[in-house]
Design a protein around this motif. Structure first.
Motif, PDB file in Angstrom:
ATOM      1  N   PRO A  97       0.927 -10.341  15.013  1.00 17.88           N
ATOM      2  CA  PRO A  97       0.426  -9.192  15.762  1.00 17.88           C
ATOM      3  C   PRO A  97      -0.365  -8.243  14.861  1.00 17.88           C
ATOM      4  O   PRO A  97      -0.449  -8.452  13.659  1.00 17.88           O
ATOM      5  N   ASN A  98      -0.925  -7.186  15.439  1.00 19.64           N
ATOM      6  CA  ASN A  98      -1.653  -6.181  14.654  1.00 19.64           C
ATOM      7  C   ASN A  98      -0.755  -5.637  13.555  1.00 19.64           C
ATOM      8  O   ASN A  98       0.423  -5.366  13.785  1.00 19.64           O
ATOM      9  N   GLY A  99      -1.319  -5.523  12.380  1.00 18.59           N
ATOM     10  CA  GLY A  99      -0.573  -4.942  11.273  1.00 18.59           C
ATOM     11  C   GLY A  99       0.395  -5.905  10.623  1.00 18.59           C
ATOM     12  O   GLY A  99       1.184  -5.516   9.755  1.00 18.59           O
TER      13      GLY A  99
ATOM     14  N   THR B  91      -4.967  -9.707   7.452  1.00 20.97           N
ATOM     15  CA  THR B  91      -6.184  -9.376   6.706  1.00 20.97           C
ATOM     16  C   THR B  91      -5.881  -9.157   5.231  1.00 20.97           C
ATOM     17  O   THR B  91      -6.656  -9.542   4.354  1.00 20.97           O
ATOM     18  N   THR B  92      -4.733  -8.553   4.964  1.00 22.64           N
ATOM     19  CA  THR B  92      -4.350  -8.336   3.567  1.00 22.64           C
ATOM     20  C   THR B  92      -4.151  -9.685   2.869  1.00 22.64           C
ATOM     21  O   THR B  92      -4.583  -9.878   1.724  1.00 22.64           O
TER      22      THR B  92
ATOM     23  N   PHE C 282       0.875  -1.172   0.000  1.00 24.14           N
ATOM     24  CA  PHE C 282       0.000   0.000   0.000  1.00 24.14           C
ATOM     25  C   PHE C 282       0.910   1.218   0.000  1.00 24.14           C
ATOM     26  O   PHE C 282       1.565   1.485   1.017  1.00 24.14           O
TER      27      PHE C 282
ATOM     28  N   HIS D 111      -4.519 -13.348  16.516  1.00 24.15           N
ATOM     29  CA  HIS D 111      -3.315 -12.955  17.226  1.00 24.15           C
ATOM     30  C   HIS D 111      -3.325 -13.498  18.653  1.00 24.15           C
ATOM     31  O   HIS D 111      -2.535 -13.100  19.482  1.00 24.15           O
TER      32      HIS D 111
ATOM     33  N   GLN E 279     -13.113 -10.024   9.246  1.00 25.48           N
ATOM     34  CA  GLN E 279     -12.712  -9.632  10.596  1.00 25.48           C
ATOM     35  C   GLN E 279     -13.802  -8.791  11.269  1.00 25.48           C
ATOM     36  O   GLN E 279     -14.089  -8.955  12.441  1.00 25.48           O
TER      37      GLN E 279
HETATM   38  N1  LIG Z   1      -6.401  -0.321   2.458  1.00 24.88           N
HETATM   39  C1  LIG Z   1      -5.200  -0.076   2.978  1.00 24.88           C
HETATM   40  N2  LIG Z   1      -4.531   1.053   2.655  1.00 24.88           N
HETATM   41  C2  LIG Z   1      -3.327   1.320   3.160  1.00 24.88           C
HETATM   42  N3  LIG Z   1      -2.690   0.535   4.023  1.00 24.88           N
HETATM   43  C3  LIG Z   1      -3.292  -0.615   4.410  1.00 24.88           C
HETATM   44  C4  LIG Z   1      -4.583  -0.967   3.907  1.00 24.88           C
HETATM   45  N4  LIG Z   1      -4.925  -2.134   4.477  1.00 24.88           N
HETATM   46  C5  LIG Z   1      -3.905  -2.504   5.270  1.00 24.88           C
HETATM   47  N5  LIG Z   1      -2.919  -1.600   5.227  1.00 24.88           N
HETATM   48  C6  LIG Z   1      -1.636  -1.666   5.952  1.00 24.88           C
HETATM   49  O1  LIG Z   1      -1.096  -2.943   5.708  1.00 24.88           O
HETATM   50  C7  LIG Z   1      -0.526  -3.471   6.900  1.00 24.88           C
HETATM   51  C8  LIG Z   1      -1.152  -4.827   7.207  1.00 24.88           C
HETATM   52  O2  LIG Z   1      -2.503  -4.629   7.571  1.00 24.88           O
HETATM   53  P1  LIG Z   1      -3.490  -5.845   7.864  1.00 24.88           P
HETATM   54  O3  LIG Z   1      -4.835  -5.292   8.034  1.00 24.88           O
HETATM   55  O4  LIG Z   1      -3.308  -6.866   6.819  1.00 24.88           O
HETATM   56  O5  LIG Z   1      -2.940  -6.375   9.256  1.00 24.88           O
HETATM   57  P2  LIG Z   1      -3.539  -7.493  10.232  1.00 24.88           P
HETATM   58  O6  LIG Z   1      -2.496  -8.492  10.435  1.00 24.88           O
HETATM   59  O7  LIG Z   1      -4.825  -7.985   9.703  1.00 24.88           O
HETATM   60  O8  LIG Z   1      -3.757  -6.675  11.566  1.00 24.88           O
HETATM   61  P3  LIG Z   1      -4.899  -6.778  12.684  1.00 24.88           P
HETATM   62  O9  LIG Z   1      -4.497  -7.871  13.620  1.00 24.88           O
HETATM   63  O10 LIG Z   1      -4.847  -5.478  13.346  1.00 24.88           O
HETATM   64  O11 LIG Z   1      -6.176  -7.058  11.995  1.00 24.88           O
HETATM   65  C9  LIG Z   1      -0.736  -2.445   7.972  1.00 24.88           C
HETATM   66  O12 LIG Z   1       0.454  -1.726   8.127  1.00 24.88           O
HETATM   67  C10 LIG Z   1      -1.815  -1.559   7.444  1.00 24.88           C
HETATM   68  O13 LIG Z   1      -1.610  -0.239   7.880  1.00 24.88           O
END
Ligand SMILES: Nc1ncnc2c1ncn2[C@@H]1O[C@H](COP(=O)(O)OP(=O)(O)OP(=O)(O)O)[C@@H](O)[C@H]1O
Ligand SMILES: [Mg+2]
Lengths: 426, 311
Positions: free
Chosen positions: B35-37, B41-42, B11, B190, B81
């Protein structure tokens, strides 16, 4: 197709289940439409007379007759007053105008009937915010003054002495040629004879009258059908609040696009068009139901009739409903945050309905504005609805407005489709 | 069932996922822990076809999803989620709608509704609007909707956030039944305890990269320390009281903070008596004793130098 149908049914369920929102969607246009119709309805306007103050400083037979004449006019509500207070009364809005008859008015008015000497000065004080009524008052004043002054000349004692004075004056005027002098003296003499014999009295009141009777007829749907201010105001408020509903439909899609539900919809094996088409159609169905409901109430409570073509009315309603759906979709496609988008969309809608003639009918706009506002689809919707309701035009007249509305719907729909952020990372 | 090959997604300049690969077989639950981030989810979005990877590819049953209406999408169930439900509709109406989107109708749909509602314990509340549900009930319905079309591959993105232990257990039982029925499940979380209890294999990811992939047992054996002996002392002591202890052959690590001595050991049976004997020899008297099994937390700590909760 199945997916569109399922999504469409879901939208309708959600809308029609929310009783309070539904009531608002109906009640708001009906309440405002009723109020505006009441204000603009021709029928109710007759009842309100123009309040005018009269200050009679002359107190001559003639001025008293003028007061009686003005007082008997259907259009005026005449009240005697004092010179000292009339300005204050007008300022406070208790009267539209005040007429001051100066001392000697009766005498010099009669004297100046046939010749132009020093004319008496009447003073008319007017409220500038009510110019139309003041103009009407000027016309009525001329009419009634002519009537009482000519009645005096042809039947009153001061008229008789004026005629004698005029005849003597003509005799002594060296600037008149003999033939003209004889003709003038004959005229004065004949009128004086008429006055003395009271011949005119046998045919009712002496003097001049308007040489015609006026029979007014409002040109509307059919002979005998009256202009119904409610027809226009219900169309106007209907269009306005239905567009508001369309905005909410767009907002729902905007919120959906940002929610997890969007992910769920997009993982299902359905075309992306299904989601948008379903939203347009559901907004359109709701819009059509609202419009028909609003006009049903207008018919039952306010006697609004579809004087023109009913199929034409349905066609315009359907075309406008489609436009509403496409309008909502465009908002969803271009909008950013829901809050900012809603504010902007409402503003745009208000401008569109105002210039479309929803608040005041477009036919009172100045000509250039009438032409300019044709670029707004709302104008076409309202003109179309007017044509089918109180103007009573045939199906033919619904085709152009319907075509324009459908054209707008297509353009908006295509732009929305092209700009809609389908992908996650767009 | 599912093959993910070196997918990447950025991104802007931030790489959310960076060369992640994984495989998932039928009858297996794969945990995606981070962990978060971390990019969970991506990753899920790319697997579900919501996001196009910048590089790499995702194959389901051996092929990529092609187009919105690809029948392959029927094999996939996604539990997002965040709650993905129409709040103004009842549970049943939500299921009817999503069933229709998957081409279900008539008796099949009715049977499927009963099956999923019963499996998440919401059958008696099916006629209530979702807005009246508790958070845990919504979570359960969120899962039920994804199960309706009986997908072979189920992707769950932190499905138990904000769920009480009872609802969590109900969800776990549902998922274990699905595994037994031969479904493939990708479970994102997590919470280490969840991954420990539920998953056959675990992928640990951080900052978009995969750090490790193994069974729970396999991950634990990678640790230098399999067990930790914790000894608490009441008396005022300093680290110097244990001088020389860390050089013993059986001791692989030693820390002393706030009156608690933590000694990393390889073999519980042999090493614990030895360490305690050494302490007794020095005349130290402990007030409390316990042993900790090493956990995913320690694995994460060892892999990243950070605690999962702090990350
Ligand atoms: N639509 C988007 N635009 C810009 N950055 C994004 C977008 N979606 C995710 N990110 C960034 O990509 C990274 C991974 O995000 P992601 O949501 O996949 O994490 P996660 O492991 O699911 O976290 P969580 O446990 O908080 O759900 C993060 O740094 C987030 O800021
Ligand atoms: Mg996430």
């Amino acid at each position: 197709m199945n997916a569109i149908w399922a999504l469409l049914l879901k939208d309708l369920k959600v809308f029609f289940r929310d009783r309070r929102a539904l009531l608002m969607a109906f009640a708001a246009p009906i309440l405002l439409g009723a109020f505006m119709g009441f204000l603009f309805n021709g029928k109710d306007h007759e009842a309100s007379k123009i309040p005018v103050l009269l200050v009679d400083q002359d107190q001559s037979p003639l001025s008293i007759k003028l007061a009686v004449g003005l007082g008997s006019d259907k259009a005026l509500e005449l009240r005697p007053s004092e010179a000292a207070v009339v300005r204050q009364e007008i300022r406070k809005g208790r009267a539209v105008a005040a007429l001051l008859l100066p001392k000697g008015f009766g005498d010099s008015a009669t004297r100046n009937f046939f010749q132009s000497g020093t004319k008496p000065t009447l003073i008319l004080l007017v409220d500038p915010s009510r110019a139309t009524e003041a103009t009407m008052l000027r016309g009525l004043l001329a009419q009634h003054t002519m009537e009482v002054v000519s009645a005096e000349v042809f039947g009153g004692p001061s008229g008789l002495s004026m005629l004698k004075e005029n005849a003597e004056a003509a005799d002594q005027n060296p600037n008149i040629n003999p033939a003209a002098r004889k003709a003038l003296k004959d005229l004065y003499g004949n009128v004086a004879t008429l006055n003395e014999t009271g011949a005119t009295k046998g045919n009712g009141a002496p003097g001049m009258k308007l040489p015609y009777e006026l029979k007014e007829e409002e040109v509307t749907a059919k002979v005998g059908v009256r202009y119904n201010g409610y027809a226009h105001s219900f169309a106007g408020m209907g269009v306005q609040f239905i567009l508001f509903m369309g905005i909410e439909g767009g907002m729902a899609l905007l919120v959906l696009r940002r929610s997890a539900l969007w992910k769920r919809l997009r993982t299902a094996p359905i075309g992306r068009h299904s989601i948008l088409v379903a939203r347009i159609l559901s907004s359109a169905v709701i819009a059509a139901v609202l419009m028909l409901g609003i006009f049903a109430v207008a018919r039952m409570v306010f006697g609004v009739r579809i004087q023109g073509s009913f199929p034409g009315f349905l066609l315009i309603t359907a075309a406008f409903a489609l436009f509403t759906g496409a309008f909502g979709l465009l908002i969803a496609a271009l909008g950013r945050t829901p809050e900012a988008t809603r504010g902007l969309a409402i503003l745009a809608t208000l401008v569109m309905v105002m210039l479309g003639g929803a608040w005041v009918p477009a036919f009172v706009f100045p000509p250039w504005l009438q032409k300019f506002t044709l670029v707004f689809p709302t104008r076409w919707a309202l003109d179309g609805l007017d044509a089918m309701t109180w103007r009573g035009l045939g199906f033919q007249a619904s085709l152009a407005p319907a075509a324009v509305l459908i054209g707008f719907a297509l353009v908006l729909g295509v732009v929305a489709w092209a700009r809609f952020p389908f992908e996650e990372n767009s | 069932m599912l093959d993910v090959l070196k997918i990447e997604k950025a991104f802007g300049t931030r790489k959310a996922v960076d060369g992640l690969s994984l495989q998932l077989r039928p009858g297996e639950i794969l945990g995606l822990l981070g962990p978060n981030g971390a990019g969970k989810t991506t990753t899920v979005a790319m697997i579900a076809g919501l996001l196009i990877p910048d590089a790499g590819e995702v194959r389901i049953q051996g092929r990529k999803i092609q187009g919105d209406q690809d029948p392959l999408k029927r094999q996939l169930g996604l539990v997002p989620q965040d709650m993905a439900l129409y709040e103004d509709l009842t549970a049943e109406e939500n299921l009817t709608l999503f069933g229709a989107l998957y081409g279900l109708g008539g008796k099949d749909l009715e049977a499927a509704k009963v099956r999923v509602l019963e499996s998440v314990g919401l059958h008696d509340r099916r006629k209530d609007s979702v807005a009246t549900y508790s958070g845990g009930m919504k979570r359960r319905l969120n899962l039920a909707v994804a199960l309706l079309h009986d997908p072979a591959l189920l992707i769950l993105d932190e499905p138990t956030v904000g769920v009480d232990p009872q609802s969590r257990n109900a969800i776990f039982e549902t998922l274990e039944a699905l595994r037994a029925a031969g479904k493939a499940l990708l479970y994102t979380t997590h919470y280490m305890e969840e991954a420990e209890r539920l998953c056959d294999r675990i992928v640990i990811m951080d900052s978009g990269r995969m750090l490790a992939e193994d069974t729970l047992g396999g991950l634990l054996t990678r640790l230098p320390v399999a067990n930790v002996l914790c000894v608490d002392f009441d008396s005022e002591l300093t680290l110097s009281a244990f001088d020389g202890l860390e050089t013993e052959a059986c001791v692989s690590s030693l820390t002393f903070t706030r009156g608690r001595l933590r000694v990393g050991l390889q073999d519980l049976c042999l090493d614990v008596p030895r360490v305690l004997q050494k302490l007794a020899d020095r005349g130290l008297r402990w007030s409390h004793l316990e042993c900790e099994r090493s956990s995913l937390e320690n694995v994460f700590l060892a892999l990243t130098g950070r605690s999962l909760r702090d990350a």
